[in-house]
Design a protein around this motif. Structure first.
Motif, PDB file in Angstrom:
ATOM      1  N   ASP A   1      54.941  70.185  13.210  1.00  0.00           N
ATOM      2  CA  ASP A   1      53.700  70.803  12.748  1.00  0.00           C
ATOM      3  C   ASP A   1      52.451  70.077  13.228  1.00  0.00           C
ATOM      4  N   THR A   2      52.534  68.800  13.477  1.00  0.00           N
ATOM      5  CA  THR A   2      51.333  68.037  13.867  1.00  0.00           C
ATOM      6  C   THR A   2      51.615  67.166  15.085  1.00  0.00           C
ATOM      7  N   PRO A   3      51.663  67.791  16.279  1.00  0.00           N
ATOM      8  CA  PRO A   3      51.846  66.987  17.491  1.00  0.00           C
ATOM      9  C   PRO A   3      50.519  66.446  18.021  1.00  0.00           C
ATOM     10  N   PHE A   4      49.541  66.301  17.155  1.00  0.00           N
ATOM     11  CA  PHE A   4      48.231  65.848  17.591  1.00  0.00           C
ATOM     12  C   PHE A   4      47.622  64.958  16.513  1.00  0.00           C
ATOM     13  N   LEU A   5      46.526  64.321  16.861  1.00  0.00           N
ATOM     14  CA  LEU A   5      45.846  63.452  15.906  1.00  0.00           C
ATOM     15  C   LEU A   5      44.911  64.265  15.018  1.00  0.00           C
ATOM     16  N   LEU A   6      44.897  63.929  13.742  1.00  0.00           N
ATOM     17  CA  LEU A   6      43.938  64.503  12.817  1.00  0.00           C
ATOM     18  C   LEU A   6      42.745  63.563  12.727  1.00  0.00           C
ATOM     19  N   LEU A   7      41.552  64.086  13.009  1.00  0.00           N
ATOM     20  CA  LEU A   7      40.364  63.247  12.976  1.00  0.00           C
ATOM     21  C   LEU A   7      40.083  62.825  11.545  1.00  0.00           C
ATOM     22  N   THR A   8      39.889  61.542  11.332  1.00  0.00           N
ATOM     23  CA  THR A   8      39.674  61.017   9.986  1.00  0.00           C
ATOM     24  C   THR A   8      38.221  60.637   9.729  1.00  0.00           C
ATOM     25  N   GLU A   9      37.352  60.796  10.737  1.00  0.00           N
ATOM     26  CA  GLU A   9      35.941  60.450  10.569  1.00  0.00           C
ATOM     27  C   GLU A   9      35.110  61.354  11.467  1.00  0.00           C
ATOM     28  N   ASP A  10      34.047  61.931  10.911  1.00  0.00           N
ATOM     29  CA  ASP A  10      33.182  62.817  11.672  1.00  0.00           C
ATOM     30  C   ASP A  10      32.215  61.984  12.507  1.00  0.00           C
ATOM     31  N   LEU A  11      32.461  61.963  13.813  1.00  0.00           N
ATOM     32  CA  LEU A  11      31.627  61.173  14.714  1.00  0.00           C
ATOM     33  C   LEU A  11      30.886  62.066  15.712  1.00  0.00           C
TER      34      LEU A  11
ATOM     35  N   ILE B   1      52.611  53.494  21.786  1.00  0.00           N
ATOM     36  CA  ILE B   1      52.101  53.296  20.435  1.00  0.00           C
ATOM     37  C   ILE B   1      52.499  51.898  19.992  1.00  0.00           C
ATOM     38  N   SER B   2      51.522  51.096  19.658  1.00  0.00           N
ATOM     39  CA  SER B   2      51.787  49.689  19.350  1.00  0.00           C
ATOM     40  C   SER B   2      51.694  49.369  17.864  1.00  0.00           C
TER      41      SER B   2
ATOM     42  N   PRO C   1      37.494  63.214  24.485  1.00  0.00           N
ATOM     43  CA  PRO C   1      38.777  63.065  25.176  1.00  0.00           C
ATOM     44  C   PRO C   1      39.902  63.611  24.301  1.00  0.00           C
ATOM     45  N   ASP C   2      40.741  64.430  24.884  1.00  0.00           N
ATOM     46  CA  ASP C   2      41.852  65.034  24.136  1.00  0.00           C
ATOM     47  C   ASP C   2      42.967  64.005  23.941  1.00  0.00           C
ATOM     48  N   VAL C   3      43.337  63.756  22.688  1.00  0.00           N
ATOM     49  CA  VAL C   3      44.379  62.782  22.357  1.00  0.00           C
ATOM     50  C   VAL C   3      45.564  63.513  21.740  1.00  0.00           C
ATOM     51  N   GLN C   4      46.758  63.254  22.247  1.00  0.00           N
ATOM     52  CA  GLN C   4      47.975  63.895  21.731  1.00  0.00           C
ATOM     53  C   GLN C   4      49.090  62.865  21.569  1.00  0.00           C
ATOM     54  N   LEU C   5      50.005  63.170  20.662  1.00  0.00           N
ATOM     55  CA  LEU C   5      51.206  62.360  20.502  1.00  0.00           C
ATOM     56  C   LEU C   5      52.303  62.970  21.360  1.00  0.00           C
ATOM     57  N   GLU C   6      52.724  62.253  22.374  1.00  0.00           N
ATOM     58  CA  GLU C   6      53.731  62.774  23.300  1.00  0.00           C
ATOM     59  C   GLU C   6      55.132  62.708  22.705  1.00  0.00           C
ATOM     60  N   ASP C   7      55.446  61.584  22.106  1.00  0.00           N
ATOM     61  CA  ASP C   7      56.719  61.403  21.419  1.00  0.00           C
ATOM     62  C   ASP C   7      56.504  60.329  20.368  1.00  0.00           C
ATOM     63  N   ARG C   8      57.589  59.878  19.756  1.00  0.00           N
ATOM     64  CA  ARG C   8      57.439  58.920  18.662  1.00  0.00           C
ATOM     65  C   ARG C   8      56.845  57.594  19.120  1.00  0.00           C
ATOM     66  N   ASP C   9      56.952  57.292  20.390  1.00  0.00           N
ATOM     67  CA  ASP C   9      56.529  55.981  20.886  1.00  0.00           C
ATOM     68  C   ASP C   9      55.336  56.031  21.841  1.00  0.00           C
ATOM     69  N   HIS C  10      54.814  57.220  22.129  1.00  0.00           N
ATOM     70  CA  HIS C  10      53.743  57.300  23.115  1.00  0.00           C
ATOM     71  C   HIS C  10      52.674  58.316  22.683  1.00  0.00           C
ATOM     72  N   LEU C  11      51.433  57.987  23.013  1.00  0.00           N
ATOM     73  CA  LEU C  11      50.340  58.953  22.904  1.00  0.00           C
ATOM     74  C   LEU C  11      49.713  59.100  24.277  1.00  0.00           C
ATOM     75  N   SER C  12      48.907  60.139  24.448  1.00  0.00           N
ATOM     76  CA  SER C  12      48.278  60.355  25.746  1.00  0.00           C
ATOM     77  C   SER C  12      46.851  60.851  25.563  1.00  0.00           C
ATOM     78  N   ILE C  13      46.020  60.570  26.555  1.00  0.00           N
ATOM     79  CA  ILE C  13      44.646  61.078  26.580  1.00  0.00           C
ATOM     80  C   ILE C  13      44.405  61.702  27.955  1.00  0.00           C
ATOM     81  N   ASN C  14      43.547  62.738  27.967  1.00  0.00           N
ATOM     82  CA  ASN C  14      43.199  63.295  29.269  1.00  0.00           C
ATOM     83  C   ASN C  14      42.134  62.436  29.935  1.00  0.00           C
ATOM     84  N   ASN C  15      41.926  62.652  31.211  1.00  0.00           N
ATOM     85  CA  ASN C  15      41.075  61.730  31.963  1.00  0.00           C
ATOM     86  C   ASN C  15      39.634  62.218  32.120  1.00  0.00           C
ATOM     87  N   GLU C  16      39.222  63.237  31.335  1.00  0.00           N
ATOM     88  CA  GLU C  16      37.860  63.739  31.450  1.00  0.00           C
ATOM     89  C   GLU C  16      37.248  63.985  30.067  1.00  0.00           C
TER      90      GLU C  16
END
Length: 223
Positions: free
Chosen positions: A197-207, A154-155, A59-74
Motif C-alpha cells: 500500500d505504501t511503496p513511497f515516502l509519506l511527507l512528515t513536514e510541510d516544506l 537504507i542505513s 526530487p521524487d523519493v521511493q522505496l525500491e525494496d526493504r533495503d534500498h530507496l531511490s531518488i530521481n536525478n532532476e
C-alpha cells in the motif's frame, strides 16, 4: 494762516487665511517630498539582499525494496530576489540523509553534486531553474545509477521498520555585499515502510513554503 489737511482714512486690509486649496496643495507637496525621500532611501541609500527559494518540483523519493530507496536525478527551483541588488547561485548540492531526528542533514549524508551553470537573479526578478544531479561527490560502490534514478541503501530504521529520509539543498551564493556564503535548506522530511500500500515516502513536514536563502541590508554611504 494755517491750512488744515485732512488725512484720508485708509481701509484696513482684510487678512487672508488658509483656504481649502492651500491646505490641499501643502499636503500634496509634503507627501511628494516624503515619497521622494523614501524612494531615495530604499533605492539608493539602503542596499538590500533578499533571496528566497521555492522547490517547485521536489526530487521524487521511493522505496525500491526493504533495503534500498531511490531518488530521481532532476528537480526544479523557483528563485525570487526581493532585494535591490543581484544575487548569483554558484553551485547546487543535494544531501540525502537518514535518521529519525528532525534537524538538518548531518555529516553522514550522501552528497550529490550538480553541473548546473551559475544563475544570476537580478533585483526584483523571479525565475525558474532545473537542476540535474550528476552523482555523489565521493565515489561509492553502494550508490547505483539506473534509468535516471540513484539507488541508495537504507542505513537506519525505527523499531517499527520505518525508513526515515531527509533531503537538504546546499547553495553557494554570492552578492555584492556577501562575496560568498554557503546556505543549507531542508527541503524534504519523510518516512515510509515498504508494503503493497505504501511503496513511497509519506511527507512528515510541510516544506513547500518559501525558504530564506539570504536576507541582509546595509547603507551604501557607510562603505
Amino acid at each position: 494762516m494755517k491750512s488744515f489737511r485732512f488725512a484720508r482714512k485708509r481701509p484696513h486690509k482684510k487678512e487672508r487665511g488658509f483656504t481649502t486649496k492651500d491646505v490641499v496643495t501643502t499636503v500634496m507637496s509634503g507627501g511628494a517630498l516624503v515619497f521622494s525621500a523614501l524612494s531615495l532611501y530604499f533605492s539608493v541609500l539602503r542596499e538590500t539582499d533578499d533571496l528566497r527559494l521555492i522547490v517547485s518540483k521536489l526530487p521524487d523519493v521511493q522505496l525500491e525494496d526493504r533495503d534500498h530507496l531511490s531518488i530521481n536525478n532532476e528537480f526544479s527551483l523557483s528563485l525570487i530576489n526581493g532585494g535591490n541588488r543581484p544575487a548569483v547561485i554558484l553551485r547546487y548540492t543535494l544531501l540525502v540523509d537518514q535518521g529519525i531526528d528532525d534537524g538538518y542533514c548531518s555529516d553522514r549524508a550522501i552528497w550529490f553534486h550538480s553541473d548546473t551553470a551559475p544563475i544570476i537573479v537580478k533585483a526584483g526578478e523571479a525565475l525558474s531553474a532545473g537542476v540535474e544531479l550528476k552523482g555523489p561527490d565521493e565515489e561509492s560502490t553502494q550508490v547505483k545509477a539506473a534509468k535516471g534514478r540513484w539507488t541508495i541503501p537504507i542505513s537506519d530504521r525505527s523499531e517499527e521498520d520505518f525508513a526515515h529520509v531527509r533531503l537538504c539543498l546546499e547553495l553557494e551564493v554570492a552578492t555584492p555585499s556577501l562575496a560568498y556564503e554557503r546556505v543549507q535548506l531542508k527541503i524534504l522530511q519523510g518516512t515510509g515502510r515498504l508494503d503493497k500500500d505504501t511503496p513511497f515516502l509519506l511527507l512528515t513536514e510541510d516544506l513547500s513554503r518559501p525558504h530564506k536563502v539570504i536576507q541582509h541590508w546595509g547603507f551604501s554611504f557607510l562603505k
